[in-house]
Write an enzyme that holds these catalytic residues in place. Structure first.
Site, PDB file in Angstrom:
ATOM      1  N   ASN A   8       0.403  -2.348   0.413  1.00 56.38           N
ATOM      2  CA  ASN A   8      -0.484  -3.308   1.070  1.00 56.38           C
ATOM      3  C   ASN A   8      -0.342  -4.639   0.326  1.00 56.38           C
ATOM      4  O   ASN A   8      -0.930  -4.825  -0.733  1.00 56.38           O
ATOM      5  CB  ASN A   8      -1.936  -2.785   1.008  1.00 56.38           C
ATOM      6  CG  ASN A   8      -2.932  -3.784   1.576  1.00 56.38           C
ATOM      7  OD1 ASN A   8      -2.546  -4.773   2.204  1.00 56.38           O
ATOM      8  ND2 ASN A   8      -4.217  -3.534   1.362  1.00 56.38           N
ATOM      9  N   LYS A  10      -1.464  -7.418   1.133  1.00 54.47           N
ATOM     10  CA  LYS A  10      -2.612  -8.321   1.332  1.00 54.47           C
ATOM     11  C   LYS A  10      -2.099  -9.727   1.688  1.00 54.47           C
ATOM     12  O   LYS A  10      -1.116  -9.816   2.423  1.00 54.47           O
ATOM     13  CB  LYS A  10      -3.513  -8.310   0.096  1.00 54.47           C
ATOM     14  CG  LYS A  10      -3.857  -6.868  -0.318  1.00 54.47           C
ATOM     15  CD  LYS A  10      -4.926  -6.756  -1.329  1.00 54.47           C
ATOM     16  CE  LYS A  10      -5.147  -5.277  -1.653  1.00 54.47           C
ATOM     17  NZ  LYS A  10      -6.264  -5.050  -2.534  1.00 54.47           N
ATOM     18  N   HIS A  89     -10.070  -1.596   5.938  1.00 57.26           N
ATOM     19  CA  HIS A  89      -9.879  -1.814   4.498  1.00 57.26           C
ATOM     20  C   HIS A  89     -11.153  -2.442   3.936  1.00 57.26           C
ATOM     21  O   HIS A  89     -11.796  -3.264   4.596  1.00 57.26           O
ATOM     22  CB  HIS A  89      -8.667  -2.719   4.256  1.00 57.26           C
ATOM     23  CG  HIS A  89      -8.330  -2.823   2.802  1.00 57.26           C
ATOM     24  ND1 HIS A  89      -9.018  -3.655   1.952  1.00 57.26           N
ATOM     25  CD2 HIS A  89      -7.412  -2.172   2.052  1.00 57.26           C
ATOM     26  CE1 HIS A  89      -8.518  -3.503   0.726  1.00 57.26           C
ATOM     27  NE2 HIS A  89      -7.554  -2.614   0.760  1.00 57.26           N
ATOM     28  N   GLU A  91     -11.726  -4.755   1.963  1.00 54.73           N
ATOM     29  CA  GLU A  91     -11.780  -6.228   1.958  1.00 54.73           C
ATOM     30  C   GLU A  91     -12.142  -6.763   3.339  1.00 54.73           C
ATOM     31  O   GLU A  91     -12.836  -7.772   3.468  1.00 54.73           O
ATOM     32  CB  GLU A  91     -10.443  -6.798   1.455  1.00 54.73           C
ATOM     33  CG  GLU A  91     -10.322  -6.654  -0.052  1.00 54.73           C
ATOM     34  CD  GLU A  91      -8.912  -6.468  -0.576  1.00 54.73           C
ATOM     35  OE1 GLU A  91      -7.944  -6.795   0.131  1.00 54.73           O
ATOM     36  OE2 GLU A  91      -8.785  -5.986  -1.716  1.00 54.73           O
ATOM     37  N   SER A 197      -5.938   0.662  -7.740  1.00 54.51           N
ATOM     38  CA  SER A 197      -5.200   0.535  -9.006  1.00 54.51           C
ATOM     39  C   SER A 197      -4.171   1.652  -9.211  1.00 54.51           C
ATOM     40  O   SER A 197      -3.968   2.107 -10.342  1.00 54.51           O
ATOM     41  CB  SER A 197      -6.169   0.453 -10.188  1.00 54.51           C
ATOM     42  OG  SER A 197      -6.978  -0.703 -10.067  1.00 54.51           O
TER      43      SER A 197
HETATM   44  P1  PGA Z   1      -4.903  -2.151  -5.636  1.00 51.74           P
HETATM   45  O1  PGA Z   1      -5.300  -2.275  -4.086  1.00 51.74           O
HETATM   46  O2  PGA Z   1      -3.739  -1.188  -5.710  1.00 51.74           O
HETATM   47  O3  PGA Z   1      -4.508  -3.553  -6.036  1.00 51.74           O
HETATM   48  O4  PGA Z   1      -6.089  -1.647  -6.355  1.00 51.74           O
HETATM   49  C1  PGA Z   1      -5.326  -1.163  -3.253  1.00 51.74           C
HETATM   50  C2  PGA Z   1      -5.795  -1.556  -1.877  1.00 51.74           C
HETATM   51  O5  PGA Z   1      -6.621  -2.469  -1.765  1.00 51.74           O
HETATM   52  O6  PGA Z   1      -5.361  -0.982  -0.882  1.00 51.74           O
END
Ligand code: PGA
Length: 234
Positions: A8, A10, A89, A91, A197
């Site tokens: 992802n 983003k 998601h 966000e 993470s």
């Molecule tokens: P991250 O994001 O691996 O940076 O924690 C995961 C996600 O938001 O899908």
């Protein structure tokens, strides 16, 4: 089924040139890896430019066409070659006010088009501290999956919000417990990914020990070497 390693991106990277460079490095790095399916979810505008790996979209809108400024339909994503679409998601939920009902409409539209929804669920730090995780997951799953005829066609991504982008991943044991809870809640055998993470040094724990069916990778997917290492652990 092979584990699914989903990148992802983003709202990254900031130029076409960088997007192509990142994509090509990943493509080159994973071309001989047959043990996993690699999926790249870039920003919408890069989708038609990237060829040679399975593509997913980070979001979609449920209407077919019309006066919905700024939105992208599932048919458009299908035409461009997307196989997967993220829905809900955290966000999108937090920053853009998406509600469980909206997420449900997205899931239904994605399925109708013959694409595969990746329904994201997870609790905030506060909800976890207040021991409300199960309640939150139940609601997000129940509403998110309303009217879905065949739940086994949906992929669920368990993404504890407190672990996203924090460098503080969920313990493998805790993640495994949540995976089992989700599986029970949907009462069907569905594919469940872990996100939050995820990195090369913890991927194996989620995939091999906790038995997740794949990973949803944010930050670490922007580093091609790190991401290819993650794909390689599967
Ligand atoms: P991250 O994001 O691996 O940076 O924690 C995961 C996600 O938001 O899908």
């Amino acid at each position: 089924m092979k584990p699914l390693i989903v990148a992802n991106w983003k709202m990254n990277p900031v130029s076409i040139k960088e997007a192509e460079k990142l994509f090509n490095s990943v493509k080159h790095g994973v071309e001989d890896i047959e043990s996993a399916e690699t999926v790249i979810c870039p920003p919408f505008i890069y989708l038609p430019l990237l060829k040679g790996l399975v593509l997913g979209a980070q979001d979609c809108y449920w209407e077919e066409k019309g006066a919905y400024t700024g939105e992208v339909s599932v048919a458009m994503l299908k035409e461009i070659g997307c196989k997967y679409v993220l829905a809900g998601h955290s966000e999108r939920r937090k920053l853009f006010g998406e509600k469980d009902n909206d997420v449900n409409k997205k899931v239904l539209t994605i399925l109708d088009a013959g694409l595969i929804p990746i329904l994201c669920v997870g609790e905030t730090e506060q909800e976890r501290e207040q021991e409300k995780t199960e309640e939150v997951l139940k609601e997000e799953l129940e509403i998110g999956l309303v009217d879905v005829r065949d739940v086994s066609k949906v992929i669920v991504a368990y993404e504890p919000i407190w672990a996203i982008g924090t460098g503080n991943p969920c313990d493998v044991e805790e993640a495994q417990r949540m995976k089992e809870i989700i599986q029970k809640m949907v009462s069907k055998n569905i594919r469940i990914l872990y996100g939050g993470s995820a990195k090369a040094n913890n991927a194996e724990g989620y995939l091999k020990q906790a038995g997740f069916d794949g990973l949803l990778v944010g930050g670490a997917s922007l580093d091609p070497k790190e991401f290819v290492k993650i794909v390689n652990t599967s």
